[in-house]
Design a protein around this motif. Structure first.
Motif, PDB file in Angstrom:
ATOM      1  N   UNK A   1       0.845  -1.192   0.000  1.00  0.00           N
ATOM      2  CA  UNK A   1       0.000   0.000   0.000  1.00  0.00           C
ATOM      3  C   UNK A   1       0.882   1.244   0.000  1.00  0.00           C
ATOM      4  N   UNK A   2       0.300   2.336  -0.462  1.00  0.00           N
ATOM      5  CA  UNK A   2       0.993   3.618  -0.394  1.00  0.00           C
ATOM      6  C   UNK A   2      -0.042   4.729  -0.328  1.00  0.00           C
ATOM      7  N   UNK A   3       0.436   5.897   0.044  1.00  0.00           N
ATOM      8  CA  UNK A   3      -0.393   7.100   0.116  1.00  0.00           C
ATOM      9  C   UNK A   3       0.139   8.060  -0.944  1.00  0.00           C
ATOM     10  N   UNK A   4      -0.766   8.726  -1.655  1.00  0.00           N
ATOM     11  CA  UNK A   4      -0.342   9.670  -2.681  1.00  0.00           C
ATOM     12  C   UNK A   4      -0.850  11.074  -2.379  1.00  0.00           C
ATOM     13  N   UNK A   5      -0.237  12.030  -3.038  1.00  0.00           N
ATOM     14  CA  UNK A   5      -0.679  13.420  -3.005  1.00  0.00           C
ATOM     15  C   UNK A   5      -0.534  14.001  -4.390  1.00  0.00           C
ATOM     16  N   UNK A   6      -1.393  14.946  -4.714  1.00  0.00           N
ATOM     17  CA  UNK A   6      -1.332  15.590  -6.028  1.00  0.00           C
ATOM     18  C   UNK A   6      -1.761  17.041  -5.895  1.00  0.00           C
TER      19      UNK A   6
ATOM     20  N   UNK B   1       2.347  -1.915  -6.232  1.00  0.00           N
ATOM     21  CA  UNK B   1       1.474  -1.766  -5.078  1.00  0.00           C
ATOM     22  C   UNK B   1       0.122  -2.399  -5.403  1.00  0.00           C
ATOM     23  N   UNK B   2      -0.626  -2.752  -4.358  1.00  0.00           N
ATOM     24  CA  UNK B   2      -1.962  -3.318  -4.534  1.00  0.00           C
ATOM     25  C   UNK B   2      -3.055  -2.311  -4.212  1.00  0.00           C
TER      26      UNK B   2
END
Length: 177
Positions: A88-93, A123-124
């Motif tokens: 898992x990961x966290x994103x920002x835009x 990542x899933x």
């Protein structure tokens, strides 16, 4: 570089820093980005942030967003908090250049970033947080396939009142379909 229909995701350049500081200090842009007190950022602070991100090798990736047609730097996106074990990961835009708002640049950037994460980083699940008053971003995330997973009630204080923070995510198999 990773290319969509409207944008190119590329490494940051030295000349992006001035515009990045303009974006981050624009009151209308900043209110959507950070739950902290919206205090102005200096060029030096932005340079330090860029240096610290380059030195971080813990599976974080930062991309400048460039208009494919003009080559103009218009914003940025990042992959943060990668959990390699659980995939898992966290994103920002951020589309910082307001001339590019509501014209498909955000969703194109998000599609390119999401494809990169699923196909190259393996990542899933991709997660993000968005303030409830950022309706344009919420629509963008849903357009790409992100779904609401939860709400943190009255999590953010802005302009004299509390707002919810919405947790959204997309899974690899959902994006592929």
């Amino acid at each position: 570089m990773y290319i969509g229909k409207l944008v190119r995701l590329r490494a940051y350049k030295e000349e992006d820093i001035e515009r990045a500081v303009e974006f981050i200090n624009d009151e209308e842009v900043k209110k959507f980005l950070d739950s902290n007190i919206p205090f102005p950022m200096t060029k030096w602070q932005e340079e330090e942030w860029v240096r610290s991100r380059k030195a971080n090798v813990d599976f974080t990736y930062d991309f400048a967003i460039e208009d494919l047609e003009t080559g103009k730097y218009i914003g940025g996106c990042s992959i943060n908090e990668c959990d390699v074990k659980n995939r898992t990961c966290v994103i920002g835009i951020m589309i910082g250049d307001k001339e590019y708002w509501s014209k498909g640049y955000g969703s194109d950037s998000l599609k390119v970033l999401t494809k990169f994460i699923f196909e190259e980083v393996n990542m899933n699940k991709i997660k993000l947080k968005v303030f409830s008053f950022n309706t344009r971003a919420i629509a963008c995330y849903k357009k790409v396939g992100f779904k609401e997973e939860g709400i943190l009630k009255k999590e953010v204080y802005r302009n004299g009142k509390y707002h919810d923070e919405i947790l959204m995510a997309i899974f690899k198999d959902e994006f592929a379909s």
